[in-house]
Design an enzyme around this catalytic site. Structure first.
Site, PDB file in Angstrom:
ATOM      1  N   THR A 126       0.820  -1.216   0.000  1.00 24.88           N
ATOM      2  CA  THR A 126       0.000   0.000   0.000  1.00 24.88           C
ATOM      3  C   THR A 126       0.856   1.270   0.000  1.00 24.88           C
ATOM      4  O   THR A 126       2.012   1.247   0.452  1.00 24.88           O
ATOM      5  CB  THR A 126      -0.908  -0.001   1.259  1.00 24.88           C
ATOM      6  OG1 THR A 126      -1.307   1.322   1.563  1.00 24.88           O
ATOM      7  CG2 THR A 126      -0.194  -0.536   2.488  1.00 24.88           C
ATOM      8  N   TYR A 166      -1.665  -0.542  10.875  1.00 26.69           N
ATOM      9  CA  TYR A 166      -1.888  -1.005   9.494  1.00 26.69           C
ATOM     10  C   TYR A 166      -0.631  -0.791   8.652  1.00 26.69           C
ATOM     11  O   TYR A 166      -0.181  -1.701   7.936  1.00 26.69           O
ATOM     12  CB  TYR A 166      -3.083  -0.260   8.883  1.00 26.69           C
ATOM     13  CG  TYR A 166      -3.357  -0.607   7.435  1.00 26.69           C
ATOM     14  CD1 TYR A 166      -3.906  -1.837   7.091  1.00 26.69           C
ATOM     15  CD2 TYR A 166      -3.064   0.297   6.402  1.00 26.69           C
ATOM     16  CE1 TYR A 166      -4.152  -2.161   5.750  1.00 26.69           C
ATOM     17  CE2 TYR A 166      -3.313  -0.018   5.076  1.00 26.69           C
ATOM     18  CZ  TYR A 166      -3.853  -1.241   4.752  1.00 26.69           C
ATOM     19  OH  TYR A 166      -4.092  -1.571   3.435  1.00 26.69           O
TER      20      TYR A 166
HETATM   21  N1  LIG Z   1      -8.946  -1.379  -2.028  1.00 32.81           N
HETATM   22  C1  LIG Z   1      -8.009  -0.435  -1.914  1.00 32.81           C
HETATM   23  O1  LIG Z   1      -8.255   0.737  -2.168  1.00 32.81           O
HETATM   24  C2  LIG Z   1      -6.596  -0.815  -1.466  1.00 32.81           C
HETATM   25  C3  LIG Z   1      -5.626   0.196  -1.367  1.00 32.81           C
HETATM   26  C4  LIG Z   1      -4.324  -0.152  -0.992  1.00 32.81           C
HETATM   27  C5  LIG Z   1      -4.017  -1.472  -0.716  1.00 32.81           C
HETATM   28  N2  LIG Z   1      -4.994  -2.417  -0.788  1.00 32.81           N
HETATM   29  C6  LIG Z   1      -4.634  -3.807  -0.478  1.00 32.81           C
HETATM   30  O2  LIG Z   1      -5.168  -4.637  -1.507  1.00 32.81           O
HETATM   31  C7  LIG Z   1      -5.590  -5.882  -0.957  1.00 32.81           C
HETATM   32  C8  LIG Z   1      -7.041  -6.166  -1.327  1.00 32.81           C
HETATM   33  O3  LIG Z   1      -7.894  -5.184  -0.768  1.00 32.81           O
HETATM   34  P1  LIG Z   1      -9.484  -5.255  -0.949  1.00 32.81           P
HETATM   35  O4  LIG Z   1      -9.959  -3.884  -1.108  1.00 32.81           O
HETATM   36  O5  LIG Z   1      -9.831  -6.271  -1.971  1.00 32.81           O
HETATM   37  O6  LIG Z   1      -9.927  -5.792   0.483  1.00 32.81           O
HETATM   38  P2  LIG Z   1     -11.208  -6.665   0.896  1.00 32.81           P
HETATM   39  O7  LIG Z   1     -11.453  -6.379   2.352  1.00 32.81           O
HETATM   40  O8  LIG Z   1     -12.326  -6.469  -0.049  1.00 32.81           O
HETATM   41  O9  LIG Z   1     -10.681  -8.160   0.739  1.00 32.81           O
HETATM   42  C9  LIG Z   1      -9.808  -8.764   1.652  1.00 32.81           C
HETATM   43  C10 LIG Z   1     -10.201 -10.224   1.780  1.00 32.81           C
HETATM   44  O10 LIG Z   1      -9.298 -10.854   2.697  1.00 32.81           O
HETATM   45  C11 LIG Z   1     -10.040 -11.805   3.442  1.00 32.81           C
HETATM   46  N3  LIG Z   1      -9.336 -12.100   4.692  1.00 32.81           N
HETATM   47  C12 LIG Z   1      -9.175 -11.289   5.766  1.00 32.81           C
HETATM   48  N4  LIG Z   1      -8.520 -11.956   6.738  1.00 32.81           N
HETATM   49  C13 LIG Z   1      -8.252 -13.195   6.268  1.00 32.81           C
HETATM   50  C14 LIG Z   1      -7.605 -14.326   6.823  1.00 32.81           C
HETATM   51  N5  LIG Z   1      -7.116 -14.305   8.058  1.00 32.81           N
HETATM   52  N6  LIG Z   1      -7.499 -15.457   6.067  1.00 32.81           N
HETATM   53  C15 LIG Z   1      -8.017 -15.489   4.802  1.00 32.81           C
HETATM   54  N7  LIG Z   1      -8.657 -14.446   4.237  1.00 32.81           N
HETATM   55  C16 LIG Z   1      -8.774 -13.307   4.964  1.00 32.81           C
HETATM   56  C17 LIG Z   1     -11.388 -11.119   3.685  1.00 32.81           C
HETATM   57  O11 LIG Z   1     -12.407 -12.041   4.041  1.00 32.81           O
HETATM   58  C18 LIG Z   1     -11.626 -10.456   2.327  1.00 32.81           C
HETATM   59  O12 LIG Z   1     -12.358 -11.302   1.477  1.00 32.81           O
HETATM   60  C19 LIG Z   1      -5.298  -5.788   0.541  1.00 32.81           C
HETATM   61  O13 LIG Z   1      -4.016  -6.323   0.779  1.00 32.81           O
HETATM   62  C20 LIG Z   1      -5.270  -4.306   0.807  1.00 32.81           C
HETATM   63  O14 LIG Z   1      -4.469  -3.988   1.936  1.00 32.81           O
HETATM   64  C21 LIG Z   1      -6.273  -2.121  -1.162  1.00 32.81           C
END
Ligand SMILES: NC(=O)c1ccc[n+]([C@@H]2O[C@H](COP(=O)([O-])OP(=O)(O)OC[C@H]3O[C@@H](n4cnc5c(N)ncnc54)[C@H](O)[C@@H]3O)[C@@H](O)[C@H]2O)c1
Length: 336
Positions: A126, A166
């Site tokens: 991130t 985080y």
């Molecule tokens: N969406 C954004 O804007 C954004 C920005 C920067 C970084 N990210 C990173 O991108 C990635 C995806 O983000 P997203 O928006 O799809 O998030 P999201 O919350 O939609 O998806 C995350 C998934 O991880 C699963 N999860 C959580 N804990 C778990 C565990 N212990 N074991 C197995 N599964 C588990 C959740 O059930 C969920 O389905 C993450 O690493 C996030 O930090 C996202």
């Protein structure tokens, strides 16, 4: 047939990656512990009806992870997008945040090292790893702040400064991922994301600001916003992240061991006020945001220099922000 495993495959990015690679003819397995509060069952249904297999695995639990990867043969790529994603929750429950983001990623890297050292491993990091950037000069305009001198945004060489639980847990995962390429010669890559938005994003106040505000304005509801609204971020439409992962895999010899910014870059920057203007224009609704004090760790400007991605993996975003928001709005109207 190539086999890809998506970790966090029922989440927003994960479910989009799963459907994308399935449509490209891969054998795709999504693993998740189904703990995301919104949209999990809908996304699970969607990926399964596209032919993606599902396995319940909690990445915090080494026995779960070890069992899955010991028994799953010949994996070509592991795309890790599972996380505890909410900044506020990380402050309230730093242990949970650490266990999912840092320990969970470590468990996956160990499974990679022991059972699948030939596979490509992409970790999603991130822009938070670049910290508060307090010393970077910014300029105030009528509806946004902007960097005074950083024309292209923050490059990967910008000093790391993990802010908040985080930031620390994601930063640890980012650095472990890069180190496993150095020490164990694995094909690991850390993709540092800015804001991602798009279809199938079940967002909430604390995560996914573009989708959350789109949903609120489309449904004519009032909602909290924090600060003056001139904070600026770059945003990337979700189909562009699918193509970025594809490019990383096909250019893995250039990408292995690298941190690569994957985001919208300068041309896809937006302030909150600018987003609200666009939403008012395309929905015809008057936005009803309620101004709250600025959040403590909120930055005035944070966007990423994406030129390294162009150079190393020949990738750049294809969906301009205006088009992406239109597409998101269309999906949001069906969802609400
Ligand atoms: N969406 C954004 O804007 C954004 C920005 C920067 C970084 N990210 C990173 O991108 C990635 C995806 O983000 P997203 O928006 O799809 O998030 P999201 O919350 O939609 O998806 C995350 C998934 O991880 C699963 N999860 C959580 N804990 C778990 C565990 N212990 N074991 C197995 N599964 C588990 C959740 O059930 C969920 O389905 C993450 O690493 C996030 O930090 C996202």
């Amino acid at each position: 047939m190539k086999k890809y495993v998506i970790i966090g495959g029922t989440g927003f990015v994960g479910s989009n990656l799963a459907c994308h690679f399935k449509s490209k003819g891969m054998d795709v397995i999504a693993i998740d512990n189904l703990t995301k509060a919104v949209g999990t069952q809908e996304n699970k249904k969607r990926i399964e009806s596209a032919g993606v297999k599902f396995a319940h695995v909690d990445i915090r639990n080494w026995h779960d992870v070890e069992y899955f990867f010991r028994n799953e043969k010949e994996i070509d790529a592991i795309l890790h997008v599972a996380a505890q994603v909410a900044f506020k929750k990380s402050v309230e429950n730093p242990r949970l945040d650490f266990e999912i983001n840092a320990l969970g990623t470590f468990n996956l890297l160990e499974a990679l090292r022991i059972y699948h050292p030939q596979a490509v491993f992409i970790n999603t990091s991130t822009n938070q790893v670049y910290g508060e950037q307090k010393l970077i000069p910014v300029i105030e305009y009528e509806k946004r702040f902007d960097y005074a001198d950083l024309k292209y945004g923050l490059p990967e060489s910008f000093p790391l400064d993990f802010l908040s639980p985080y930031g620390c847990s994601k930063g640890a995962a980012d650095q472990y991922t890069l180190d496993y390429a150095r020490v164990y010669n694995l094909k690991t890559v850390s993709a540092r994301l800015g804001g991602i938005y798009g279809d199938w994003q079940y967002s909430y106040e604390d995560h996914g600001w573009v989708a959350y505000m789109t949903q609120m304005v489309a449904s004519n509801k009032s909602f909290n916003r924090f600060g003056h609204g001139k904070q600026v971020r770059d945003v990337l439409y979700v189909s562009d992240i699918c193509s970025a992962f594809e490019h990383i895999i096909t250019h893995i010899e250039n990408a292995r061991g690298e941190a690569i910014n994957i985001s919208g870059g300068y041309s896809n920057t937006l302030s909150v006020l600018e987003l609200l203007d666009i939403l008012e224009k395309i929905t015809g609704n008057k936005e009803k945001s309620i101004e709250n004090p600025m959040r403590k760790a909120d930055k005035l400007v944070a966007y990423l220099d994406i030129r390294k991605a162009k150079k190393l993996i020949d990738w750049e975003p294809l969906v301009p922000k205006e088009e992406g928001i239109e597409r998101l709005l269309k999906w949001t109207k069906q969802y609400i």
